[in-house]
Design a protein around this motif. Structure first.
Motif, PDB file in Angstrom:
ATOM      1  N   ARG A  10     -18.556  14.358  42.937  1.00 56.69           N
ATOM      2  CA  ARG A  10     -19.517  15.347  42.474  1.00 56.69           C
ATOM      3  C   ARG A  10     -20.857  15.163  43.200  1.00 56.69           C
ATOM      4  NH1 ARG A  10     -19.200  15.061  36.466  1.00 56.69           N
ATOM      5  NH2 ARG A  10     -17.084  15.713  36.886  1.00 56.69           N
ATOM      6  N   LEU A  38     -12.406  25.374  47.705  1.00 53.23           N
ATOM      7  CA  LEU A  38     -12.754  24.678  46.456  1.00 53.23           C
ATOM      8  C   LEU A  38     -11.767  23.590  46.042  1.00 53.23           C
ATOM      9  CD1 LEU A  38     -14.919  24.836  44.035  1.00 53.23           C
ATOM     10  CD2 LEU A  38     -12.954  25.725  42.811  1.00 53.23           C
ATOM     11  N   PRO A  39     -10.456  23.873  46.022  1.00 58.95           N
ATOM     12  CA  PRO A  39      -9.527  22.824  45.566  1.00 58.95           C
ATOM     13  C   PRO A  39      -9.620  21.564  46.417  1.00 58.95           C
ATOM     14  CG  PRO A  39      -8.399  24.935  45.703  1.00 58.95           C
ATOM     15  CD  PRO A  39      -9.755  25.130  46.319  1.00 58.95           C
ATOM     16  N   ALA A  64       2.496  24.673  34.629  1.00 61.18           N
ATOM     17  CA  ALA A  64       1.177  24.459  35.217  1.00 61.18           C
ATOM     18  C   ALA A  64       0.335  23.470  34.420  1.00 61.18           C
ATOM     19  CB  ALA A  64       0.429  25.795  35.307  1.00 61.18           C
ATOM     20  N   ARG A  97      -3.965  23.297  49.354  1.00 62.25           N
ATOM     21  CA  ARG A  97      -3.779  21.912  48.911  1.00 62.25           C
ATOM     22  C   ARG A  97      -2.432  21.348  49.311  1.00 62.25           C
ATOM     23  NH1 ARG A  97      -4.234  22.951  42.922  1.00 62.25           N
ATOM     24  NH2 ARG A  97      -2.982  21.060  42.860  1.00 62.25           N
ATOM     25  N   ARG A 135      -6.002  30.018  48.564  1.00 60.44           N
ATOM     26  CA  ARG A 135      -6.518  28.973  47.687  1.00 60.44           C
ATOM     27  C   ARG A 135      -5.378  28.132  47.113  1.00 60.44           C
ATOM     28  NH1 ARG A 135      -9.747  30.711  42.421  1.00 60.44           N
ATOM     29  NH2 ARG A 135      -7.656  31.346  41.856  1.00 60.44           N
ATOM     30  N   ALA A 163      -3.667  19.706  33.665  1.00 57.72           N
ATOM     31  CA  ALA A 163      -3.418  20.710  34.703  1.00 57.72           C
ATOM     32  C   ALA A 163      -4.126  20.325  36.004  1.00 57.72           C
ATOM     33  CB  ALA A 163      -3.894  22.075  34.236  1.00 57.72           C
ATOM     34  N   SER A 164      -5.329  19.782  35.870  1.00 61.49           N
ATOM     35  CA  SER A 164      -6.108  19.482  37.072  1.00 61.49           C
ATOM     36  C   SER A 164      -5.530  18.288  37.835  1.00 61.49           C
ATOM     37  CB  SER A 164      -7.557  19.200  36.680  1.00 61.49           C
ATOM     38  OG  SER A 164      -7.603  18.243  35.650  1.00 61.49           O
ATOM     39  N   ARG A 220     -20.604  16.423  46.721  1.00 61.79           N
ATOM     40  CA  ARG A 220     -20.621  17.892  46.793  1.00 61.79           C
ATOM     41  C   ARG A 220     -22.056  18.393  46.760  1.00 61.79           C
ATOM     42  NH1 ARG A 220     -16.119  17.948  43.150  1.00 61.79           N
ATOM     43  NH2 ARG A 220     -17.250  18.865  41.429  1.00 61.79           N
ATOM     44  N   VAL A 249       0.148  20.961  41.408  1.00 62.46           N
ATOM     45  CA  VAL A 249       0.657  22.309  41.224  1.00 62.46           C
ATOM     46  C   VAL A 249      -0.428  23.321  41.566  1.00 62.46           C
ATOM     47  CG1 VAL A 249       1.389  23.963  39.458  1.00 62.46           C
ATOM     48  CG2 VAL A 249       2.266  21.631  39.405  1.00 62.46           C
ATOM     49  N   VAL A 303     -13.082  19.754  45.638  1.00 60.38           N
ATOM     50  CA  VAL A 303     -13.045  19.064  44.348  1.00 60.38           C
ATOM     51  C   VAL A 303     -12.285  17.751  44.464  1.00 60.38           C
ATOM     52  CG1 VAL A 303     -12.141  19.186  42.008  1.00 60.38           C
ATOM     53  CG2 VAL A 303     -13.262  21.164  43.008  1.00 60.38           C
ATOM     54  N   ARG A 304     -11.210  17.764  45.257  1.00 61.13           N
ATOM     55  CA  ARG A 304     -10.380  16.568  45.322  1.00 61.13           C
ATOM     56  C   ARG A 304     -10.879  15.534  46.303  1.00 61.13           C
ATOM     57  NH1 ARG A 304      -7.218  20.276  43.326  1.00 61.13           N
ATOM     58  NH2 ARG A 304      -5.874  19.634  41.605  1.00 61.13           N
TER      59      ARG A 304
END
Lengths: 376, 272, 292
Positions: free
Chosen positions: A107, A98-99, A50, A168, A164, A72-73, A110, A77, A102-103
């Motif tokens: 910001r 959320l995922p 991860a 993605r 969640r 990780a971000s 959002r 994965v 965010v992608r």
């Protein structure tokens, strides 16, 4: 096609080596379980994949892309955590979205989107909403989307966490003991649903568990991990029928393994307590060996190993015999209606084809039928 | 590298904060080790002299009955805690595990008591103490606080977490209700009692408000009230001695805190 | 205990000492203070006569009392944000601090334990106009000294500073407990969800987690601040002028120096109304916190 490639991954925590050059390849869409007792390093391996931990050595490739140095971000994965790790202040819908938010949104977007200021953000937001709704229908959590995790049951939280992770459509799904926080009945049900959903989405999955029944039920292949190493990697049938070592044989299987110590004859022929088995392992001629059978490998017969009946369990369809042979416990699965009583002497005949043979170091060895006896 | 720098920054800030926190105590120590003319001449950053230290600390203990204050504080706090525990344990148990008439009303009163701060009660309690002719007695310092709403609340919450099976098993083993409470439940409650003891001690040892209302003589003064007496009497302008006395008075609780600090912190957090 | 009769008797027996004492030491005083607020009674004076709301009217019309409410409010507005902010800041610094954490924590918490009356004297020395460290530093910088506790402009802020010094460690301990209880898996989940930056994760994970405890600490700190007494009694006695005459000090003077019991009682009722509101909030917040 190989999707995930783990190559020589090693990890130390201080003096302790938790992973010793672990290698593993998973095909695209495959459901692979990492099965092992607690402390065997399976969760650490998952966290390294991860990107939550860094390996000391080795490499990980996902869809051909080297992941070393990728945060990780930024990895493609997703993960379902043991505690589900849902954000308590957000509704189920916001958690799942959320995922994507965010992608797909900056910001600023959002923030502006929340105030209804940016038309672009609103358009993307609506699209995300549609996707969340669709996924929620598949997972049958549509009516729960407006609720916060605190007001959901364990099973419902599980599904939100799964949502969640799936939203993605990442190329790898990781699950860290996702069933351990559920009660027994829910666990069985959820386990089947996870397997079904995984096949439906076709996402390559790495599933960590310490429960061998769970791993057998859901996996395409199982990697049995013992003491920081992969002891065996194969289909559930291979792991169960032809374990690579005594340790794997003992870890896999719902009941105790029946083990007998013996010495192979000079010609390699094998016998148990004077009872010839009609099998030979020439490579082990004259050496100490361990003969092992699972309980279904022993059956009642008119002659064979004389055992004393100690306890009987009736499971309805079949029955379990706990007996004693030369002072050591022996377990056999019998058909109901065996007519035995505690204290009786019974004779058990081991099935030659169900024998598991191990050398003195505990490693598996093949054996073949002994021609001479067969024809005699 | 960045990690190293951020650790350096973090510790710099923490050390700065620690120094500021300790500043009053450090300055007090400094003052208590200097002679009066050195203090008044603002020559504090010179070497301390043993004679000044001896003079200040002797003067502090002779000008006022310092150890009398500390003794009073210990006596009052011990008595309060003793009666508080004696009263709150059975009451908390009854509220948690027994059904009896008036239970809900009593629980309501406990919750109300939690919200009424001591100074509110002090105004009428003073009238009651004065009418009863108890001014300037140990009883006046102790009696008003022997029942602690917080203590009852904590014990009730604690006993509710004790499984009924445990209590039923003890009853089947033939233990009476009092035996059960003393021999089985009290040992289990030790952590809760410890935390409560710390809260009670800190609160009553440090309390200035109530003693300054009901105490009128130095013989009954508790430590904080003793500080006030010291400050307002003649020796109060002998700064070295005053500071030495204040430090001696602050010492017992600080020493206890340093010895048991983890429990202090956990206790205070657990309680709120 | 299946026999409910026994249970009833035992319950009454075990609870009655507490119940009786609460009646005597809490309920009766509360009734007494509420009653006194509606009479003209003064300790040692004539028998009381009912005066209705006259005491409340007089108190609200009294400029000194109104000033003291204002002084208390100003004190609260200085101490609470100060202690809250510093407490959170120190907790955040301590939270990732491996070595020495326990030592720092001990030092920061020490002022809350230390007898405030005695520590007030230490502050007096620190702020002494001639030999105090504050003025010595100013002198070294070539600036004139300030008579901190005798100057109307500085007396209350200085008391507030002592209040912040006293309460910061208390606030910090709660924030620290909240910070360490943030589940590590939530941070992991946030990273996998694409929150790479520490700041993003703070707002997503840590912020909401400590927000509820922050509100709780805010209420408790306010309750502490409204009861400020020790520093006032030892350092300023309400002065200079009325600059530090806080609510509790007014009650103290009226009730125990001037023996105007009715005025003290009326002020106490005001005080009680405020603290009860805080108490209800505290219990509410404490309870939801326990449930979460």
């Amino acid at each position: 096609m190989t999707q995930l490639e783990i190559e020589g991954v090693t990890k130390r925590f201080g003096e302790m080596e938790v992973l010793r050059s672990v290698s593993l390849r998973a095909r695209s869409g495959e459901f692979v379980s990492l099965l092992g007792p607690s402390g065997c390093g399976k969760s650490t391996l998952l966290r390294i994949v991860a990107g939550l931990e860094q390996p000391d050595a080795g490499s990980i490739r996902l869809g051909g892309r080297e992941l070393r140095g990728v945060a990780a971000s930024e990895r493609d994965v997703a993960m379902v955590f043991q505690s589900f790790a849902l954000y308590p202040q957000m509704t189920a819908r916001e958690n799942i979205a959320l995922p994507l938010r965010v992608r797909r949104l900056t910001r600023l977007q959002r923030f502006a989107g929340r105030l209804g200021l940016s038309p672009a953000a609103r358009r993307i937001g609506a699209e995300i909403d549609r996707q969340v709704e669709a996924l929620a229908r598949t997972l049958e959590i549509g009516p729960l989307l407006g609720r916060r995790p605190g007001s959901l049951s364990g099973g419902q939280r599980q599904r939100v966490a799964l949502g969640r992770a799936l939203i993605r459509q990442s190329s790898l799904l990781l699950m860290d003991e996702p069933l351990s926080n559920l009660d027994a009945r829910l666990r069985l049900q959820t386990r089947d649903e996870i397997a079904q959903i995984q096949r439906q989405f076709g996402v390559t999955t790495l599933f960590v568990t310490h429960d061998q029944a769970e791993a057998m039920a859901v996996s395409d292949r199982i990697a049995v991990m013992l003491k920081g190493e992969i002891a065996q990697f194969g289909t559930p049938q291979e792991i169960y029928r032809t374990p690579s070592s005594l340790a794997v044989a003992e870890f896999v299987g719902a009941t105790r393994l029946n083990r007998f110590e013996a010495v192979a004859w000079p010609d390699g022929a094998l016998a148990l307590g004077g009872l010839p088995l009609g099998l030979a392992a020439p490579a082990l001629a004259g050496q100490r060996v361990t003969l092992a059978w699972r309980p279904e490998g022993l059956s009642l017969a008119a002659s064979g190993l004389p055992v004393t009946v100690r306890r009987l369990e009736d499971h309805g369809a079949d029955a379990f015999l706990h007996a004693e042979y030369e002072g050591r416990p022996v377990a056999a699965r019998l058909r109901s209606g065996h007519g035995l009583a505690v204290g009786d002497t019974a004779w058990l005949r081991p099935a030659p084809e169900a024998l598991m043979l191990f050398d003195a170091a505990g490693m598996s060895h093949p054996c073949r039928p002994l021609a001479a006896y067969v024809h005699a | 590298m960045i990690r190293l720098r951020s650790a350096f920054l973090r510790h710099s800030l923490l050390i700065l904060a620690a120094l500021l926190m300790l500043l009053p105590v450090a300055w007090a120590l400094l003052v208590s080790t200097r002679a009066q003319d050195a203090i008044l001449g603002a020559q504090l950053l010179t070497l301390p002299s043993w004679s000044a230290i001896a003079a200040n600390y002797t003067r502090a203990t002779s000008a006022t009955p310092l150890f009398g204050f500390i003794g009073n504080g210990a006596l009052v706090c011990t008595l309060i805690l003793f009666f508080q525990v004696l009263i709150m344990v059975p009451c908390g148990y009854a509220l948690a595990k027994l059904r009896f008439p008036g239970r809900d009303a009593l629980w309501g009163a406990v919750l109300l008591g939690l919200m009424v701060p001591a100074p509110v009660l002090a105004t009428p309690l003073f009238v009651m103490v004065a009418t009863a002719g108890l001014m300037d007695t140990v009883a006046a310092l102790v009696v008003p606080w022997v029942v602690s709403s917080l203590g009852i609340f904590l014990m009730r919450q604690f006993f509710r977490r004790v499984p009924d099976e445990l209590i039923e098993a003890a009853r089947l083993d033939g233990l009476g209700e009092i035996d059960l409470l003393v021999r089985v439940l009290l040992p289990l409650a030790r952590p809760t009692l410890g935390a409560f003891a710390i809260i009670s001690l800190v609160a009553h040892w440090n309390d200035l408000y109530w003693p300054s209302i009901v105490v009128t003589s130095a013989e009954r003064a508790t430590p904080p009230f003793g500080v006030m007496l010291f400050q307002t009497q003649e020796a109060g302008t002998e700064y070295g001695a005053l500071m030495a006395g204040s430090l001696i008075i602050a010492m017992p609780l600080m020493a206890a805190f340093l010895l048991l600090q983890r429990r202090f912190v956990e206790g205070l957090v657990a309680m709120k | 205990m299946p026999e409910t009769r026994d249970q009833r008797r035992m319950g009454l027996l075990l609870a009655s000492p507490a119940a009786l004492l609460m009646l005597l030491l809490q309920v009766l005083p509360l009734l007494l203070v509420l009653g006194t607020a509606f009479t003209d009674w003064q300790l040692g004076g004539d028998p009381p006569a009912f005066v209705g709301l006259e005491n409340f009217r007089a108190l609200l019309a009294d400029p000194d009392f109104r000033a003291s409410v204002l002084v208390t409010a100003r004190y609260i507005l200085m101490v609470v944000p100060g202690a809250l902010g510093l407490g959170l800041g120190l907790a955040l610094l301590l939270q990732g601090c491996g070595r020495g954490r326990m030592i720092y924590q001990t030092i920061f918490f020490l002022p809350y334990i230390a007898t405030l009356a005695a520590m007030s004297i230490a502050w007096q020395m620190l702020l002494h106009p001639s030999f105090g460290m504050a003025n010595q530093v100013l002198a070294a910088l070539g600036l004139g000294g300030v008579n901190w506790l005798r100057d109307e402009a500085t007396a209350l802020p200085v008391l507030a500073l002592i209040g912040v010094w006293h309460e910061t460690g208390f606030a910090m301990v709660f924030f620290l407990a909240a910070l360490t209880s943030v589940p590590a898996e939530l941070h992991d989940a946030a990273r996998l969800d694409g929150m790479g930056g520490g700041w993003d994760r703070f707002w997503l994970v840590t912020g909401p987690h400590i927000a509820s405890i922050g509100l709780f600490v805010l209420v408790v700190l306010t309750a502490h601040a409204v009861m400020v007494f020790d520093t006032v009694a030892l350092l300023t006695q309400g002065g200079p002028g009325n600059a530090t005459r806080v609510l509790l000090y007014v009650i103290y003077q009226e009730g125990f120096s001037f023996f105007r019991s009715n005025v003290a009682a009326t002020a106490t009722v005001f005080f009680l109304a405020f603290t009860l509101t805080l108490g209800v909030l505290q219990l509410r917040l404490g309870r939801t916190r326990g449930a979460a």
